[in-house]
Design a protein around this motif. Structure first.
Motif, PDB file in Angstrom:
ATOM      1  N   THR A  66      -6.680   4.672  -6.211  1.00 48.42           N
ATOM      2  CA  THR A  66      -6.794   3.164  -6.158  1.00 48.42           C
ATOM      3  C   THR A  66      -5.854   2.643  -5.299  1.00 48.42           C
ATOM      4  O   THR A  66      -5.141   3.437  -4.752  1.00 48.42           O
ATOM      5  CB  THR A  66      -6.514   2.633  -7.752  1.00 48.42           C
ATOM      6  OG1 THR A  66      -5.069   3.135  -7.885  1.00 48.42           O
ATOM      7  CG2 THR A  66      -7.350   3.283  -8.885  1.00 48.42           C
ATOM      8  N   GLY A  67      -6.090   1.310  -5.034  1.00 39.12           N
ATOM      9  CA  GLY A  67      -4.957   0.763  -4.111  1.00 39.12           C
ATOM     10  C   GLY A  67      -5.598   0.996  -2.611  1.00 39.12           C
ATOM     11  O   GLY A  67      -6.753   0.980  -2.301  1.00 39.12           O
ATOM     12  N   SER A  68      -4.585   1.422  -1.737  1.00 36.71           N
ATOM     13  CA  SER A  68      -4.723   1.584  -0.578  1.00 36.71           C
ATOM     14  C   SER A  68      -5.606   2.920  -0.071  1.00 36.71           C
ATOM     15  O   SER A  68      -6.317   2.863   0.801  1.00 36.71           O
ATOM     16  CB  SER A  68      -3.409   1.620   0.267  1.00 36.71           C
ATOM     17  OG  SER A  68      -2.809   2.955  -0.166  1.00 36.71           O
ATOM     18  N   GLY A  69      -5.725   3.968  -0.893  1.00 34.23           N
ATOM     19  CA  GLY A  69      -6.077   5.204  -0.821  1.00 34.23           C
ATOM     20  C   GLY A  69      -5.267   6.086   0.274  1.00 34.23           C
ATOM     21  O   GLY A  69      -5.919   6.898   0.641  1.00 34.23           O
ATOM     22  N   TYR A  94       2.227  -1.317   1.562  1.00 35.52           N
ATOM     23  CA  TYR A  94       1.064  -2.471   1.919  1.00 35.52           C
ATOM     24  C   TYR A  94       1.227  -3.571   0.975  1.00 35.52           C
ATOM     25  O   TYR A  94       1.075  -3.430  -0.357  1.00 35.52           O
ATOM     26  CB  TYR A  94      -0.532  -1.581   1.611  1.00 35.52           C
ATOM     27  CG  TYR A  94      -1.109  -1.056   2.812  1.00 35.52           C
ATOM     28  CD1 TYR A  94      -1.354  -2.249   3.838  1.00 35.52           C
ATOM     29  CD2 TYR A  94      -1.607  -0.027   3.050  1.00 35.52           C
ATOM     30  CE1 TYR A  94      -2.448  -1.817   4.916  1.00 35.52           C
ATOM     31  CE2 TYR A  94      -2.345   0.366   4.140  1.00 35.52           C
ATOM     32  CZ  TYR A  94      -2.456  -0.509   5.228  1.00 35.52           C
ATOM     33  OH  TYR A  94      -3.254  -0.112   6.074  1.00 35.52           O
ATOM     34  N   SER A  95       1.456  -4.557   1.430  1.00 40.30           N
ATOM     35  CA  SER A  95       1.507  -5.719   0.545  1.00 40.30           C
ATOM     36  C   SER A  95       0.232  -5.896  -0.165  1.00 40.30           C
ATOM     37  O   SER A  95      -1.005  -5.810   0.607  1.00 40.30           O
ATOM     38  CB  SER A  95       1.934  -7.171   1.571  1.00 40.30           C
ATOM     39  OG  SER A  95       1.124  -7.403   2.537  1.00 40.30           O
ATOM     40  N   GLY A  96       0.254  -6.264  -1.475  1.00 37.49           N
ATOM     41  CA  GLY A  96      -1.089  -6.461  -1.924  1.00 37.49           C
ATOM     42  C   GLY A  96      -1.460  -5.499  -2.778  1.00 37.49           C
ATOM     43  O   GLY A  96      -2.485  -5.437  -3.608  1.00 37.49           O
ATOM     44  N   TYR A  97      -0.954  -4.168  -2.763  1.00 38.12           N
ATOM     45  CA  TYR A  97      -1.589  -2.900  -3.679  1.00 38.12           C
ATOM     46  C   TYR A  97      -0.417  -2.459  -4.627  1.00 38.12           C
ATOM     47  O   TYR A  97       0.798  -2.771  -4.251  1.00 38.12           O
ATOM     48  CB  TYR A  97      -1.731  -1.667  -2.612  1.00 38.12           C
ATOM     49  CG  TYR A  97      -2.934  -2.086  -1.785  1.00 38.12           C
ATOM     50  CD1 TYR A  97      -4.224  -2.170  -2.348  1.00 38.12           C
ATOM     51  CD2 TYR A  97      -2.945  -2.034  -0.409  1.00 38.12           C
ATOM     52  CE1 TYR A  97      -5.449  -2.358  -1.716  1.00 38.12           C
ATOM     53  CE2 TYR A  97      -4.340  -2.316   0.403  1.00 38.12           C
ATOM     54  CZ  TYR A  97      -5.379  -2.446  -0.428  1.00 38.12           C
ATOM     55  OH  TYR A  97      -6.479  -2.361   0.473  1.00 38.12           O
ATOM     56  N   LYS A  98      -0.589  -2.471  -5.658  1.00 34.64           N
ATOM     57  CA  LYS A  98       0.372  -1.850  -6.678  1.00 34.64           C
ATOM     58  C   LYS A  98       0.202  -0.534  -7.038  1.00 34.64           C
ATOM     59  O   LYS A  98      -0.708   0.206  -7.028  1.00 34.64           O
ATOM     60  CB  LYS A  98       0.048  -2.703  -8.095  1.00 34.64           C
ATOM     61  CG  LYS A  98       0.106  -4.313  -7.910  1.00 34.64           C
ATOM     62  CD  LYS A  98       1.510  -4.661  -7.693  1.00 34.64           C
ATOM     63  CE  LYS A  98       1.566  -6.144  -7.787  1.00 34.64           C
ATOM     64  NZ  LYS A  98       3.068  -6.694  -7.431  1.00 34.64           N
ATOM     65  N   SER A  99       1.245   0.079  -7.234  1.00 35.71           N
ATOM     66  CA  SER A  99       1.171   1.480  -7.708  1.00 35.71           C
ATOM     67  C   SER A  99       0.441   1.737  -8.953  1.00 35.71           C
ATOM     68  O   SER A  99       0.657   1.033 -10.017  1.00 35.71           O
ATOM     69  CB  SER A  99       2.516   2.091  -8.048  1.00 35.71           C
ATOM     70  OG  SER A  99       2.921   3.227  -8.516  1.00 35.71           O
ATOM     71  N   HIS A 156       4.325  -1.718  -9.648  1.00 30.57           N
ATOM     72  CA  HIS A 156       5.138  -2.062  -8.759  1.00 30.57           C
ATOM     73  C   HIS A 156       4.510  -2.079  -7.132  1.00 30.57           C
ATOM     74  O   HIS A 156       3.458  -1.328  -7.078  1.00 30.57           O
ATOM     75  CB  HIS A 156       6.528  -1.372  -8.404  1.00 30.57           C
ATOM     76  CG  HIS A 156       7.457  -1.612  -9.687  1.00 30.57           C
ATOM     77  ND1 HIS A 156       7.902  -3.012 -10.063  1.00 30.57           N
ATOM     78  CD2 HIS A 156       7.755  -0.636 -10.683  1.00 30.57           C
ATOM     79  CE1 HIS A 156       8.718  -2.836 -10.879  1.00 30.57           C
ATOM     80  NE2 HIS A 156       8.611  -1.432 -11.541  1.00 30.57           N
ATOM     81  N   THR A 157       5.077  -2.386  -6.231  1.00 29.81           N
ATOM     82  CA  THR A 157       4.418  -2.215  -5.058  1.00 29.81           C
ATOM     83  C   THR A 157       4.204  -0.842  -4.569  1.00 29.81           C
ATOM     84  O   THR A 157       5.041  -0.037  -4.760  1.00 29.81           O
ATOM     85  CB  THR A 157       5.303  -3.014  -3.958  1.00 29.81           C
ATOM     86  OG1 THR A 157       5.359  -4.467  -4.325  1.00 29.81           O
ATOM     87  CG2 THR A 157       4.742  -3.031  -2.398  1.00 29.81           C
ATOM     88  N   GLU A 158       3.062  -0.653  -4.085  1.00 28.41           N
ATOM     89  CA  GLU A 158       2.472   0.820  -3.701  1.00 28.41           C
ATOM     90  C   GLU A 158       3.327   1.011  -2.483  1.00 28.41           C
ATOM     91  O   GLU A 158       3.510   0.593  -1.693  1.00 28.41           O
ATOM     92  CB  GLU A 158       1.099   0.852  -3.540  1.00 28.41           C
ATOM     93  CG  GLU A 158       0.661   2.177  -2.996  1.00 28.41           C
ATOM     94  CD  GLU A 158      -0.688   2.387  -2.512  1.00 28.41           C
ATOM     95  OE1 GLU A 158      -1.673   2.249  -3.469  1.00 28.41           O
ATOM     96  OE2 GLU A 158      -1.015   2.449  -1.418  1.00 28.41           O
TER      97      GLU A 158
END
Length: 163
Positions: free
Chosen positions: A52-55, A103-108, A113-115
Motif C-alpha cells: 500500500t502507500g508508495s509501493g 513521501y509526504s501523503g503516505y502512511k506506514s 505514521h509517515t511512510e
C-alpha cells in the motif's frame, strides 16, 4: 599541546587525537542505524516493497545484529558533519542507488505514521514529494556543536515540505 612536560605526554596526546579522528564520520562512511528503544537495526531489502502507500522499497527495524541489509552510506557536502548545520542523505549500500526518505501523503501500514522507504527519485509526477535530506540532532537537549562520530546517539528528522 601547551603544558606538555614529557615525550610520553606528547605521545598520549597524539594517540588520543588519532582515536578521536578515527571515530569521526566522514562523507561516504558506512554506518548502521540502531533504533534505541528496540535495540534493532534499520534494514531495507531490495525486493521487499510496500503493498500500500508508495509501493517503494520497505524500510523496517530488523535484527539486533547489523547485517548487509542494515548498512547505509552517509552522504553530505562537507568534510565533516556538524550537528548544527549539516543535512545528510542515507544511501542503502546493498540497493546501491536507493536512498532513505519519505513521501509526504503516505502512511506506514503498520504504524500509521509517515511512510519511510528507499527510493531513487527526487520528484513524483503526482506532485507528492520525495524527501531524502535528513537533519540530525544529538541525543542531549543542549545545542551540541560537535562533529558526528561513531556510536553517537542521535535523533533523525526530516524537514516537512509543503506543495
Amino acid at each position: 599541546m601547551k603544558n606538555l612536560t614529557s615525550l610520553n605526554e606528547l605521545v598520549k596526546e597524539f594517540e588520543d587525537f588519532v582515536v578521536y579522528e578515527s571515530n569521526l564520520i566522514t562523507n561516504d562512511s558506512i554506518v548502521a542505524l540502531k533504533h534505541v528503544a528496540t535495540g534493532k537495526y534499520l534494514n531495507s531489502v531490495e525486493d521487499l516493497r510496500y503493498r500500500t502507500g508508495s509501493g517503494h522499497q520497505t524500510v523496517f527495524v530488523g535484527s539486533p545484529e547489523p547485517g548487509l541489509n542494515s548498512l547505509w552510506k552517509i552522504k553530505f557536502d562537507k568534510e565533516l558533519a556538524t550537528y548544527a548545520s549539516t543535512s545528510i542523505k542515507l544511501q542503502h549500500v546493498k540497493s546501491k542507488n536507493k536512498f532513505l526518505g519519505t513521501y509526504s501523503g503516505y502512511k506506514s501500514p503498520s504504524s500509521n505514521h509517515t511512510e519511510v522507504s528507499c527510493n531513487n527519485i527526487s520528484y513524483d509526477s503526482t506532485r507528492v514529494h520525495w524527501v531524502e535530506n535528513w537533519k540530525f540532532n544529538h541525543n542531549k537537549f543542549e545545542n551540541h556543536q560537535g562533529y558526528l562520530k561513531s556510536n553517537d546517539i542521535i535523533h533523525l528528522s526530516i524537514k516537512k515540505t509543503t506543495n
